[in-house]
Write an enzyme that holds these catalytic residues in place. Structure first.
Site, PDB file in Angstrom:
ATOM      1  N   HIS A 179      -5.519  -1.282  17.876  1.00  0.00           N
ATOM      2  CA  HIS A 179      -4.559  -2.247  17.313  1.00  0.00           C
ATOM      3  C   HIS A 179      -3.286  -1.579  16.824  1.00  0.00           C
ATOM      4  CE1 HIS A 179      -7.313  -5.823  17.100  1.00  0.00           C
ATOM      5  NE2 HIS A 179      -8.163  -4.845  17.396  1.00  0.00           N
ATOM      6  N   ASP A 391       4.923  -0.408  14.166  1.00  0.00           N
ATOM      7  CA  ASP A 391       3.827  -1.361  14.025  1.00  0.00           C
ATOM      8  C   ASP A 391       3.150  -1.540  15.378  1.00  0.00           C
ATOM      9  OD1 ASP A 391       2.223  -3.233  12.793  1.00  0.00           O
ATOM     10  OD2 ASP A 391       3.900  -4.323  11.888  1.00  0.00           O
TER      11      ASP A 391
HETATM   12  O1  F6P Z   1      -4.350  -3.414  12.220  1.00  0.00           O
HETATM   13  C1  F6P Z   1      -4.631  -2.265  11.519  1.00  0.00           C
HETATM   14  C2  F6P Z   1      -5.645  -2.441  10.409  1.00  0.00           C
HETATM   15  O2  F6P Z   1      -6.105  -1.262   9.911  1.00  0.00           O
HETATM   16  C3  F6P Z   1      -6.871  -3.191  10.848  1.00  0.00           C
HETATM   17  O3  F6P Z   1      -7.847  -2.354  11.357  1.00  0.00           O
HETATM   18  C4  F6P Z   1      -7.234  -3.856   9.561  1.00  0.00           C
HETATM   19  O4  F6P Z   1      -7.776  -5.098   9.790  1.00  0.00           O
HETATM   20  C5  F6P Z   1      -5.924  -4.049   8.816  1.00  0.00           C
HETATM   21  O5  F6P Z   1      -5.065  -3.113   9.328  1.00  0.00           O
HETATM   22  C6  F6P Z   1      -6.096  -4.010   7.308  1.00  0.00           C
HETATM   23  O6  F6P Z   1      -6.388  -2.728   6.850  1.00  0.00           O
HETATM   24  P1  F6P Z   1      -7.624  -2.396   5.942  1.00  0.00           P
HETATM   25  O7  F6P Z   1      -8.846  -2.848   6.645  1.00  0.00           O
HETATM   26  O8  F6P Z   1      -7.557  -0.919   5.757  1.00  0.00           O
HETATM   27  O9  F6P Z   1      -7.428  -3.160   4.674  1.00  0.00           O
END
Ligand code: F6P
Length: 481
Positions: A179, A391
């Site tokens: 992602h 991003d």
């Molecule tokens: O899209 C990147 C990401 O790390 C996802 O894996 C995750 O859902 C989101 O950002 C939120 O981050 P975290 O799970 O570290 O709160």
């Protein structure tokens, strides 16, 4: 849908719901971030199992678990679960969470893959924990999956899961989607475990990334650091052969449930709420920012650009409001705590310098916003100001356009967001480091005529309607076949 009779096992670091302690009580809430918002509609339609962590760690000692709390988490999960699919939680100890999640994932891979290598802390113990926790996720996935099921692993926290799966069940059907951006070789080479990470990814049958840039970077890294791998082009995809295993590599720009955003935006309650917001902000031009609290989102840079706008275009004072929503995230990591303090100082500074009794230049909310309220804000905002330094995709940009069923509103978008190549013909693209350029784009958005806004927004909406999340899923599974 082309997964035939196979079940879908989605594996991601976080489940779509996360737990936290509030005044001694265990609270469950929807997880934030693009991964969850993109995958929920897919699992809802397709069914299957979601393997992931509930977000809170157990006791401190290695492997230490907190059984009463784990049981409570499982009870709450079974209550909150969506009928279409089930959850399989992976419980981590506090030490695992600190070294795997805060450490390797968020103090090494996250900054490195966003080209911010000076923020990395390459501690060897982080790597040990990363492998160990990836093994836990692999074991949980094996519990959930039967032979023939598709195991679909997501994101940078889980790049070593497939190594264990391939060893234990060699014929598994494994797919991976990244992602976040994939960096160029001159950045990736800083990673002491660069070979192992690539070898782990090449255990999948399919590796999907967000953009053409990421695909090229991934292939260039394979060329540089695994020179023995063979790389061929087959139509839209590259096939990498390494250690007798073939992996397709392709880019699939992720998207949103366009219809759901567009339909909700047309509900009477949402339209009324948008009108109230506009009235409360005295019909000033609303520039809206919505971001997870993260240094990659370029929030301090955006605030500097906004301050520059008010300084350099004094006639705009009182006529524009920056509405900045910051969704709390990764609060246990020091860099994120410092960032929050920096943002709050900057907001106070701008409001202190330019505000008066009738006008607050920056409205700042530090919390997550319920879906309908967010869509009302999208509808109320004249401009969405989305300026990440880098991003993977940025789904807020797509959500804003989907919510503009009135074909109005201007999207100002960073050229370093993964969404930029798809949205470039309708958005105003900016370099988020160029404060004068961002201020100029805001000024342009404020003065853009209705016809130009309509032409641009219709173009943006048509593209997102076509390339929606279900299309993304179909493309991904077609490539898996
Ligand atoms: O899209 C990147 C990401 O790390 C996802 O894996 C995750 O859902 C989101 O950002 C939120 O981050 P975290 O799970 O570290 O709160």
């Amino acid at each position: 849908m082309t997964t035939g009779n196979s079940r879908l096992i989605v594996v991601s670091n976080r489940l779509p719901v996360s737990f936290r302690h509030e005044k001694g009580v265990l609270k469950v809430e929807p997880s934030s971030g693009g991964l969850v918002s993109a995958l929920v509609p897919i699992l809802r339609e397709h069914g299957g199992t979601w393997v992931g962590s509930p977000g809170i760690a157990g006791l401190g000692e290695e492997g230490g678990s907190n059984q009463p709390e784990e049981a409570e988490v499982e009870r709450l999960l079974s209550e909150s679960h969506d009928n279409a699919y089930s959850y399989l939680p992976v419980h981590l100890s506090a030490e695992e969470q600190a070294n795997f999640y805060e450490g390797f994932s968020n103090e090494i891979i996250w900054p490195l893959f966003h080209d911010l290598q000076s923020r990395c802390r390459f501690l060897p113990r982080y790597w040990d924990y990363y492998q160990k926790v990836n093994c836990h996720f692999a074991e949980a996935s094996l519990k959930a999956a039967k032979a023939g099921d598709i195991i679909w692993i997501h994101d940078y926290q889980l790049m070593q899961v497939a190594s264990t799966l391939r060893r234990k069940r060699p014929k598994s059907r494994l797919a991976f989607f990244m992602h976040i951006p994939f960096p160029a070789p001159d950045i990736f080479e800083k990673l002491p475990w660069r070979k192992e990470i690539l070898e782990g990814l090449l255990q999948h049958n399919l590796v999907g990334v967000q953009t053409l840039r990421d695909e090229r970077n991934f292939i260039a890294c394979v060329r540089s650091f695994l020179p023995e791998a063979r790389i061929e082009r087959h139509g839209d995809k590259r096939i990498v052969t390494h250690n007798d295993l073939k992996t397709s590599v392709q880019y699939f720009p992720i998207s949103i449930d366009f219809k759901q955003f567009s339909d909700t935006a047309q509900k009477k309650s949402v339209i009324e709420r948008a009108a109230i917001i506009r009235e409360e902000l005295r019909d000033s031009h609303i520039a809206l920012g919505v971001d997870r609290l993260d240094y990659t989102k370029g929030i301090p840079e955006r605030l500097r650009a906004f301050s520059g706008l008010l300084r350099d275009y004094p006639d705009l004072r009182g006529k524009i409001t920056l509405f900045q929503i910051v969704v709390p995230s990764r609060e246990t990591i020091v860099g994120y705590q410092n960032l929050m303090a920096e943002i709050e100082r900057a907001v106070t500074h701008i409001n202190g310098e330019f505000g008066d009794t009738s006008w607050v230049p920056v409205h700042y909310l530090h919390r997550s916003i319920p879906r309908e309220e967010l869509i009302a804000l999208y509808r109320a905002a004249n401009t969405a100001l989305i300026t990440p330094l880098k991003d993977g995709m940025n789904l807020v940009a797509k959500e804003y356009c989907a919510a503009r069923s009135d074909n109005d509103g201007v999207l100002i978008l960073s050229e370093f967001a993964g969404a930029a190549p798809q949205l470039r013909t309708g958005a105003i693209l900016v370099n988020p480091y160029d404060e004068i350029g961002v201020a100029g784009a805001l000024n342009r958005a404020m003065h853009m005529g209705r016809d130009e806004r309509r032409t641009r927004m219709s173009r943006l909406r048509a593209g997102i309607r076509r390339n929606n999340i279900l299309q993304w899923r179909d493309n991904f599974f077609a490539a898996m076949e």
